[in-house]
Design an enzyme around this catalytic site. Structure first.
Site, PDB file in Angstrom:
ATOM      1  N   CYS A   1      13.325   3.261   7.732  1.00 32.82           N
ATOM      2  CA  CYS A   1      13.433   3.002   9.161  1.00 32.82           C
ATOM      3  C   CYS A   1      12.033   2.677   9.672  1.00 32.82           C
ATOM      4  CB  CYS A   1      13.966   4.248   9.841  1.00 32.82           C
ATOM      5  SG  CYS A   1      14.477   3.970  11.513  1.00 32.82           S
TER       6      CYS A   1
ATOM      7  N   ASN B   1      11.478   4.193  -7.661  1.00 34.01           N
ATOM      8  CA  ASN B   1      11.823   5.381  -6.891  1.00 34.01           C
ATOM      9  C   ASN B   1      13.194   5.315  -6.227  1.00 34.01           C
ATOM     10  OD1 ASN B   1       9.902   3.428  -5.748  1.00 34.01           O
ATOM     11  ND2 ASN B   1      10.297   4.455  -3.802  1.00 34.01           N
TER      12      ASN B   1
ATOM     13  N   THR C   1     -15.782  16.964  -3.882  1.00 37.02           N
ATOM     14  CA  THR C   1     -15.527  18.194  -4.637  1.00 37.02           C
ATOM     15  C   THR C   1     -14.037  18.298  -4.956  1.00 37.02           C
ATOM     16  OG1 THR C   1     -17.371  19.236  -3.539  1.00 37.02           O
ATOM     17  CG2 THR C   1     -15.778  20.719  -4.569  1.00 37.02           C
TER      18      THR C   1
ATOM     19  N   GLY D   1      -0.547  10.404  -5.564  1.00 34.07           N
ATOM     20  CA  GLY D   1      -0.133   9.264  -6.378  1.00 34.07           C
ATOM     21  C   GLY D   1      -0.606   7.970  -5.727  1.00 34.07           C
ATOM     22  N   THR D   2      -0.533   7.920  -4.406  1.00 32.87           N
ATOM     23  CA  THR D   2      -0.988   6.741  -3.670  1.00 32.87           C
ATOM     24  C   THR D   2      -2.456   6.457  -3.983  1.00 32.87           C
ATOM     25  OG1 THR D   2       0.580   7.165  -1.885  1.00 32.87           O
ATOM     26  CG2 THR D   2      -1.334   5.806  -1.337  1.00 32.87           C
TER      27      THR D   2
ATOM     28  N   SER E   1       1.886  11.854  -9.806  1.00 32.41           N
ATOM     29  CA  SER E   1       1.720  12.656  -8.587  1.00 32.41           C
ATOM     30  C   SER E   1       2.415  14.000  -8.764  1.00 32.41           C
ATOM     31  CB  SER E   1       2.348  11.903  -7.409  1.00 32.41           C
ATOM     32  OG  SER E   1       2.358  12.712  -6.263  1.00 32.41           O
ATOM     33  N   ALA E   2       1.693  15.108  -8.512  1.00 28.61           N
ATOM     34  CA  ALA E   2       2.208  16.449  -8.833  1.00 28.61           C
ATOM     35  C   ALA E   2       3.497  16.816  -8.096  1.00 28.61           C
ATOM     36  CB  ALA E   2       1.126  17.490  -8.523  1.00 28.61           C
ATOM     37  N   HIS E   3       3.625  16.358  -6.834  1.00 25.48           N
ATOM     38  CA  HIS E   3       4.775  16.874  -6.057  1.00 25.48           C
ATOM     39  C   HIS E   3       6.111  16.281  -6.489  1.00 25.48           C
ATOM     40  CE1 HIS E   3       5.658  13.661  -2.933  1.00 25.48           C
ATOM     41  NE2 HIS E   3       4.451  13.253  -3.285  1.00 25.48           N
TER      42      HIS E   3
ATOM     43  N   GLN F   1       7.389   8.206 -10.759  1.00 26.05           N
ATOM     44  CA  GLN F   1       8.801   8.609 -10.807  1.00 26.05           C
ATOM     45  C   GLN F   1       9.304   8.912 -12.213  1.00 26.05           C
ATOM     46  OE1 GLN F   1      10.783   9.509  -8.443  1.00 26.05           O
ATOM     47  NE2 GLN F   1       9.649   8.844  -6.641  1.00 26.05           N
TER      48      GLN F   1
HETATM   49  N1  PLP Z   1       4.595   5.586  -6.407  1.00 24.99           N
HETATM   50  C1  PLP Z   1       5.912   5.876  -6.407  1.00 24.99           C
HETATM   51  C2  PLP Z   1       6.815   5.135  -7.326  1.00 24.99           C
HETATM   52  C3  PLP Z   1       6.416   6.852  -5.564  1.00 24.99           C
HETATM   53  O1  PLP Z   1       7.727   7.121  -5.569  1.00 24.99           O
HETATM   54  C4  PLP Z   1       5.525   7.543  -4.698  1.00 24.99           C
HETATM   55  C5  PLP Z   1       6.026   8.549  -3.742  1.00 24.99           C
HETATM   56  O2  PLP Z   1       7.077   8.405  -3.162  1.00 24.99           O
HETATM   57  C6  PLP Z   1       4.159   7.210  -4.747  1.00 24.99           C
HETATM   58  C7  PLP Z   1       3.727   6.226  -5.611  1.00 24.99           C
HETATM   59  C8  PLP Z   1       3.157   7.895  -3.875  1.00 24.99           C
HETATM   60  O3  PLP Z   1       2.866   9.190  -4.334  1.00 24.99           O
HETATM   61  P1  PLP Z   1       2.230  10.248  -3.302  1.00 24.99           P
HETATM   62  O4  PLP Z   1       3.368  10.740  -2.451  1.00 24.99           O
HETATM   63  O5  PLP Z   1       1.655  11.328  -4.160  1.00 24.99           O
HETATM   64  O6  PLP Z   1       1.194   9.543  -2.531  1.00 24.99           O
END
Ligand code: PLP
Length: 384
Positions: A324, A151, A237, A70-71, A199-201, A179
């Site tokens: 933290c 989030n 790839t 996602g980042t 983001s898949a996770h 989110q």
């Molecule tokens: N954007 C939001 C709102 C998120 O909560 C997160 C992950 O905590 C991310 C982006 C980043 O996603 P990733 O963990 O796949 O890099």
């Protein structure tokens, strides 16, 4: 039995995702750019994943780019769009004070590279007022980036209204929907956005794979130099097994979103109401318009990190609203932006539920919490 209430951090991988990824790792090793049958099998697997992700967000498969997280999807949206702007034309980018670091730190980097940047404030519920966008936007604004749901507190933003304002001023609109995927319906057409990251996770898929939906016709320059994968917008790839996992997770997310908004929502509401009534001096942070799995609660007089550890020892996993960093407890930038005092921001715990949570999980959490909070309050009153 441990109880997991930290689904906004990450989610367990669904067994169907594991199975599909295992099969892809064993049987789908071809390079999707190869012309032969092995390559074409891998390419077909990518196409399946692309179609599933497109379906989740109501976009077209040709508008989906796979990324490594996602980042990375957020980075590609902001940096890729900034790089596509003609020098000497637009020079301004807008986001909000409560974005994830994936957006906030990217904006800071672009600011160091010469872009003018503005951060929109939020009110005490964590909501952006469209009027503040009207005031900040100029004809030099290239992109506005506002997250779909936050989030930490779950607040959902008025995205379609904000995107309309951006377009009226000739700017494009990106939303970080990391989110909301799987927790709240996503429809890129109704939202009226130009770019959207997932983001898949966060929806029972694997870590290290995400996607950026890019409206057809939007100019975007690849941030990675290399081969011509992903229509020249993301060299390298493709991670075929992870994308297969993302695709299966996307299909499940689409199917499960109704359950998340109803059943998971009821559990969250029960958890929240019972905590508020069982533990005095507790407050919910965020708006009533939230993703239905999230509640962020301040426990007056309790150091959130201590409560998190006490809950973990009792087998219950939650998270704090504060991060933290370098040994000092920094209050959450989101809660601070909402106007919470440093104390209240440091007293906050995020409970984020998922598909596997049950009534029994909620009952045990509500049974466990009051005693732990009493103990920690007594300790802080004696100054120990
Ligand atoms: N954007 C939001 C709102 C998120 O909560 C997160 C992950 O905590 C991310 C982006 C980043 O996603 P990733 O963990 O796949 O890099």
């Amino acid at each position: 039995m441990r109880i997991y209430l930290d689904h906004n951090a990450t989610t367990p991988v669904d067994p169907a995702v594991v199975e599909a990824m295992d099969d892809a790792l064993r049987n789908c090793f071809g390079n999707p750019s190869s012309v032969h049958a092995y390559g074409q099998t891998a390419k077909a697997a990518l196409d399946d994943g692309r179609a599933a992700v497109a379906d989740l967000v109501n976009g077209q498969p040709s508008e989906i780019l796979f990324t490594g997280s996602g980042t990375e999807a957020d980075n590609l949206a902001l940096r890729g769009l900034a790089a596509a702007v003609q020098p000497g034309t637009k020079n301004h980018l807008i986001a909000t004070t409560i974005e994830h670091e994936a957006v906030l730190n990217t904006l800071k980097a672009l600011n160091r590279a010469g872009w003018t940047t503005s951060l929109l404030p939020v009110d005490e519920t964590g909501t952006v007022d469209p009027v503040s966008l009207e005031q900040a936007i100029t004809d030099k604004t290239a992109l506005v980036s506002v997250m779909h749901a936050n989030n930490e507190i779950g607040t959902i933003q008025p995205i379609s209204e904000l995107a309309t304002i951006a377009h009226q001023h000739g700017a494009l609109f990106h939303t970080d929907a990391v989110q909301t995927a799987g927790k709240h319906p996503i429809d890129v057409v109704a939202l009226g956005v130009d770019l959207l990251a997932i983001s898949a996770h966060k929806f029972n898929g694997p870590k290290g794979v995400g996607a950026l939906w890019v409206r057809r016709g939007t100019r975007l320059v690849s941030e990675m130099t290399g081969g011509g994968q992903e229509k020249n917008r993301r060299a390298g790839t493709e991670n075929v097994p992870a994308i297969v996992g993302l695709g299966v997770a996307a299909k499940l997310a689409k199917k499960n979103v109704a359950y998340q908004t109803s059943a998971t929502g009821k559990l969250r509401d029960a958890l929240e109401a019972e905590i508020l009534s069982a533990v005095p001096n507790t407050f919910v942070n965020g708006s009533s318009n939230r993703v239905t799995n999230t509640t962020n609660i301040s426990f007056t007089g309790v150091e959130a990190e201590s409560l998190l550890i006490a809950l973990d020892l009792a087998g219950i996993a939650v998270s704090t609203g504060s991060a933290c960093s370098s040994g000092t407890l920094e209050p959450s930038h989101v809660l601070k932006a909402m106007g919470l005092s440093t104390h209240r921001a440091q007293n906050s715990i995020r409970f984020s539920l998922g598909l596997n949570n049950t009534n029994a999980d909620i009952a045990r959490t509500v049974q466990t919490l009051p005693t732990l909070v009493d103990k920690l309050r007594a300790l802080s009153n004696t100054g120990s």
